[in-house]
Motif scaffolding. Structure first.
Motif: not given
Length: 486
Positions: A169-182
């Protein structure tokens, strides 16, 4: 401070645990890239361009500083790739300094990270998230301090819950919000390209080197502002033990992440200068928001939203990695042993995560957290330099040590020269902040002597610590990772 780091409280949580209780290797290459990019790209690139330009003095030097900061970060990260694969332990600098120079220097790094670097950094990022979320509700005034703190506390507790519940879950949150900021930065870059093609604003590039600073102190501080935006390039090393195929994925993640961030950062700054003049950038406290105001019209609200997403992802990555530092510190006997326990249900270091959450919430109650992080920044740079110096020392002292990745000797030497320059300049310009930072480090020595070296503490101390350990482990259903070995 520490109980016997190897003592296992006699607690029977489950008699039929079929799985080995340990942190699982669940971080793949994609997640590793998301951690590095997600932690690096926080609020810095949306705000720091002003600081770099202010100290650099010109557009040309400003862009050069952004490029050089990327190169410096890449060189440092490659040195950490060697360290992370020859010392296959989580904890990054704590593990490397301990292996190279012994327990006391490693503890002093843990001490500074514990009392200042980690909790204050997380608190500041969470406050930045809260202010950007709440700003639309207070268009004509500053966001109330208590409202920002309350939302920041909610952000920290929510993300701590996610990290306690499931690593995926934590890594999925990281993946999603990394895509958003990029996506936000790519949007800025595309807008800049369109504006440049329309030839609407070329004033910034007519005389790009006009006003260039020649004062070494000012140049050093421009690098500090730039490197602040690259901070976090070493955070994947905090979770090395949970990385799938670390010998392959650690260097791959570095080679993908840092050049990607550097290219995006430089192009984003070019886009800023395409839309805004240097004077307009210096007058702005949030360059990306001013950029959006000038270009997106009624859609200008989208940039504060993206900044909020960026900082939210940054908090998640920092919580994930800092908890592993506390976990490893407890495992080595430098923190209470119950912090080195793992949830039998979720296989997460739940006590360490909750401990980090409490520390960050305490920092949120202080009005001086920004001053604290300034005091610690000099010290943190010193410990990073010490880790790389340790790499050179082990090359000499332990040449037989297995090194799956071996960088050219020029890389750590170059990085140390840069670190020395960046450490000496603040001593001449802001000696008081540096001395306060060193005083914080020195305060860790008596703590180490009393908490770690002194083994014959009163019986009641160990009894109370054991009560806390039992209560914590029962509440979290957690046991030590090596329980199955008995």
């Amino acid at each position: 401070m520490a109980s016997d780091g190897k003592k296992k409280p006699n607690i029977k949580i489950e008699d039929d645990i079929d799985q080995i209780i340990e942190l699982k290797q669940e971080i793949g290459l994609k997640n590793a890239v998301a951690i590095i990019v997600g932690v690096i790209v926080g609020s810095g690139i949306f705000i720091s361009p002003k600081g770099v330009l202010l100290e650099a003095g010109s557009v040309g030097l400003s862009l050069s500083v952004w490029s050089m900061c990327g190169v410096i970060s890449l060189v440092g990260a490659l040195c950490y790739a060697e360290l992370g694969t020859c010392i296959l332990k989580s904890g990054a600098d704590y593990a490397y300094i301990g292996e190279s120079f012994g327990k006391l220097p490693a503890f002093l790094y843990l001490w500074v990270a514990l009392v200042i670097i980690m909790p204050t950094g997380n608190a500041i990022t969470a406050l930045t998230f809260a202010k950007y979320v709440l700003q639309p509700l207070f268009p004509d005034c500053d966001v109330p301090s208590n409202a920002a703190r309350l939302l920041a506390a909610l952000c920290i507790t929510l993300l701590t819950f996610v990290n306690c519940t499931n690593v995926k879950w934590a890594t999925r949150v990281q993946d999603i919000f990394t895509v958003a900021k990029i996506a936000a930065l790519i949007m800025i870059i595309i807008t800049g390209i369109v504006k440049f093609a329309m030839n609407e604003q070329v004033e910034s590039f007519e005389e790009p080197w006009e006003g260039t600073q020649t004062n070494p102190g000012s140049i050093a501080f421009s690098f500090y502002s730039g490197l602040f935006s690259y901070a976090g390039w070493n955070y994947l090393n905090f979770v090395t033990e949970e990385l799938k195929e670390p010998y392959k994925n650690l260097p791959r993640a570095i080679w993908i992440s840092i050049p990607l961030v550097t290219i995006i950062y430089v192009l984003a700054n070019i886009s800023y200068f395409t839309v805004l003049t240097p004077r307009e950038m210096l007058m702005s406290d949030a360059v990306a928001v001013t950029f959006a105001d000038r270009t997106y019209g009624v859609m200008q609200w989208i940039m504060p939203l993206f900044v909020a997403c960026s900082t939210f992802g940054g908090v998640n990555g920092a919580i994930f990695t800092s908890a592993r530092l506390y976990f490893v510190g407890a495992r080595e006997g430098h923190l209470p042993g119950f912090l080195a326990t793992i949830s039998t249900r979720n296989f997460t270091p739940m006590p360490a995560l909750i401990f980090g959450c409490v520390l960050t919430l305490i920092m949120l109650s202080s009005d001086d957290i920004f001053a604290l992080i300034n005091y610690a920044s000099f010290v943190e740079s010193s410990f990073i330099a010490l880790s790389v110096a340790g790499m050179l020392y082990m090359r000499y002292k332990r040449p037989e040590m297995e090194r799956p990745i071996r960088v050219h000797i020029g890389f750590p030497i170059f990085f140390l020269i840069i670190c020395m320059f960046l450490m000496i300049m603040p001593l001449t310009n802001n000696p008081m902040e540096c001395f306060i930072g060193m005083a914080v480090v020195a305060a860790g020595v008596p703590v180490y002597l009393i908490g770690v070296v002194w083994k014959s503490k009163p019986r009641w101390f160990y009894q109370q610590l054991d009560h806390v350990a039992r209560a914590t482990q029962k509440a979290c259903l957690s046991i030590r990772e090596d329980l199955k070995e008995d």
